[in-house]
Write a protein that holds these residues in place. Structure first.
Motif, short mmCIF file in Angstrom:
data_model
loop_
_atom_site.label_atom_id
_atom_site.label_comp_id
_atom_site.label_asym_id
_atom_site.label_seq_id
_atom_site.Cartn_x
_atom_site.Cartn_y
_atom_site.Cartn_z
N UNK A 76 23.92 -9.33 49.89
CA UNK A 76 23.18 -10.58 50.01
C UNK A 76 24.08 -11.78 50.29
N UNK A 77 25.36 -11.57 50.37
CA UNK A 77 26.28 -12.67 50.64
C UNK A 77 26.24 -13.72 49.54
N UNK A 78 26.24 -13.27 48.30
CA UNK A 78 26.07 -14.19 47.16
C UNK A 78 27.25 -15.15 47.07
N UNK A 79 26.93 -16.41 46.81
CA UNK A 79 27.95 -17.42 46.54
C UNK A 79 28.36 -17.43 45.07
N UNK A 80 27.49 -16.89 44.22
CA UNK A 80 27.79 -16.84 42.79
C UNK A 80 26.91 -15.82 42.11
N UNK A 81 27.46 -15.15 41.11
CA UNK A 81 26.71 -14.26 40.23
C UNK A 81 26.70 -14.87 38.84
N UNK A 82 25.52 -15.08 38.29
CA UNK A 82 25.37 -15.65 36.95
C UNK A 82 24.94 -14.53 36.02
N UNK A 83 25.75 -14.26 35.00
CA UNK A 83 25.46 -13.19 34.04
C UNK A 83 24.98 -13.80 32.73
N UNK A 84 23.80 -13.38 32.29
CA UNK A 84 23.24 -13.90 31.04
C UNK A 84 23.60 -13.04 29.83
N UNK A 107 32.29 -15.41 42.99
CA UNK A 107 32.57 -15.99 41.67
C UNK A 107 31.48 -15.63 40.66
N UNK A 108 31.89 -15.57 39.38
CA UNK A 108 30.99 -15.22 38.28
C UNK A 108 30.95 -16.37 37.28
N UNK A 109 29.75 -16.67 36.79
CA UNK A 109 29.59 -17.58 35.65
C UNK A 109 28.94 -16.79 34.51
N UNK A 110 29.56 -16.83 33.34
CA UNK A 110 29.01 -16.19 32.15
C UNK A 110 28.21 -17.23 31.35
N UNK A 111 26.97 -16.92 31.07
CA UNK A 111 26.15 -17.77 30.19
C UNK A 111 26.07 -17.05 28.85
N UNK A 112 26.74 -17.59 27.85
CA UNK A 112 26.86 -16.93 26.55
C UNK A 112 25.95 -17.62 25.55
N UNK A 113 24.75 -17.06 25.37
CA UNK A 113 23.76 -17.68 24.50
C UNK A 113 23.29 -16.76 23.39
N UNK A 114 23.95 -15.61 23.23
CA UNK A 114 23.57 -14.66 22.19
C UNK A 114 24.64 -14.64 21.11
N UNK A 115 24.34 -15.12 19.90
CA UNK A 115 25.37 -15.16 18.86
C UNK A 115 25.62 -13.83 18.17
#
Length: 350
Positions: free
Chosen positions: A86-94, A105-113
């Motif tokens: 898909x030619x992704x500009x970014x992957x966001x991992x929840x 590039x990857x962005x980690x969204x860390x919302x699980x304690x």
């Protein structure tokens, strides 16, 4: 083009956050498309709507213990290829875990304690190690509160990016309601039992108490809450429609959050944004989310909770002060701000 990997977000605030963030990102003129990877039987799978810019990729995951192994296998074998095709500009991992490095590039969204709060469990240790590995090559890691940042640690650095509120929907009430409201899935750590014990200690006439949340996460906890809620003024409603949720907020004089473990609290943010005062556990994350719109209960006893609830129910001056302060504080919660931050990091990582 962004890929949002939300396979780990089945229920609760994280799944709801994915839906809201997807809408905010798709509204931007500089975003061509958003691919959202989610489980078909999740809140996301049931609620997400395809559009010219939003492409849901819904997968049929196995239930129970096999789900985690299946998810890791799919993310290892298929997720990098999806990003490449898909030619992704970014992957966001929840989940903050990307087992195999993708070609973007990857962005980690860390919302699980949970991996950090249950520190000694083997599963938590393995998840923390996998998150740490992903964070080492990620373009950025987001946490929704400073309290969550303290749990996660800041090596490598994390950004505190609070979750958002749809202010067009969660608008200030014209007049306060007269009920007590708790919106939380029926996990044991949400401590519905504390609220029920405090409600029983309120003087008559007691207000209606309404409990809303997903019972499927822990059916035993839901059953225990229903057994304890013997009074017909206590409504244990489980899952409700979005319209019913908004109506419940509208009927609330205060929201109550006795939860022992949060990384943020979306119902709390929504409530204070509507001008509904909150009565909260003395917890760093809850204090941060509620801001000056929350009344902190310094002790965990039912008597202390009942005293705080009584103040918000009967003291109109205190109620007005908390309402006004919460409305101002709630303006900081913005899905558009998070979408903008993602795009800034996507461009910076090129």
């Amino acid at each position: 083009m962004l890929v949002l990997d939300a396979l780990a977000a089945r229920y609760g605030g994280t799944a709801y956050a994915v839906l809201q963030l997807t809408d905010a990102v798709a509204r931007r003129d500089d975003v061509e498309a958003v691919v959202v990877v989610a489980q078909e039987e999740s809140i996301i799978g049931r609620c997400i709507k395809a559009s010219p810019r939003v492409e849901p990729l819904l997968l049929d995951a196995p239930l129970g213990r096999a789900e985690l192994a299946w998810r890791v296998a799919w993310e290892t074998a298929c997720l990098p290829g999806l990003a490449r095709r898909r030619g992704a500009d970014m992957l966001v991992s929840f989940s903050g875990i990307v087992p195999r490095r993708p070609p973007c590039p990857v962005v980690c969204v860390l919302a699980n304690p949970v991996p950090y709060a249950d520190a000694d469990r083997l599963g938590s240790r393995l998840r923390r190690a996998a998150i740490a590995r992903t964070r080492r090559y990620a373009a950025a890691s987001y946490v929704p509160s400073h309290g969550m940042q303290a749990l996660v640690g800041d090596d490598p650095p994390t950004k505190v990016v609070p979750l958002g509120v749809d202010h067009d929907v969660f608008r200030p009430q014209a007049h306060p309601g007269d009920e007590l409201l708790y919106v939380a899935d029926f996990y044991a750590h949400k401590r519905h039992d504390v609220l029920l014990a405090a409600w029983e200690r309120l003087p008559e006439p007691r207000p209606r108490l309404r409990l809303i949340g997903n019972p499927d996460v822990e059916l035993a906890t839901f059953a225990a809450v229903r057994r304890a809620a013997a009074d017909d003024r206590i409504l244990v409603e489980g899952k409700v429609s979005f319209a019913a949720l908004l109506a419940a907020y509208g009927a609330a004089r205060a929201v109550v959050v006795p939860s022992e473990r949060e990384s943020f609290s979306m119902p709390l943010a929504e409530a204070v944004s509507m001008g509904i005062p909150a009565v909260i556990r003395d917890d760093p994350v809850l204090r941060e989310t509620a801001g000056p719109g929350g009344l902190v209960v310094p002790e965990g006893t039912p008597e202390a909770w009942a005293a705080a609830l009584g103040r918000v129910l009967t003291d109109d001056g205190l109620h007005a002060t908390l309402r006004g302060a919460g409305l101002l504080h709630g303006r900081r919660f913005s899905w558009d701000a998070i979408a903008a931050e993602l795009l800034i990091d996507a461009h910076a990582a090129r």
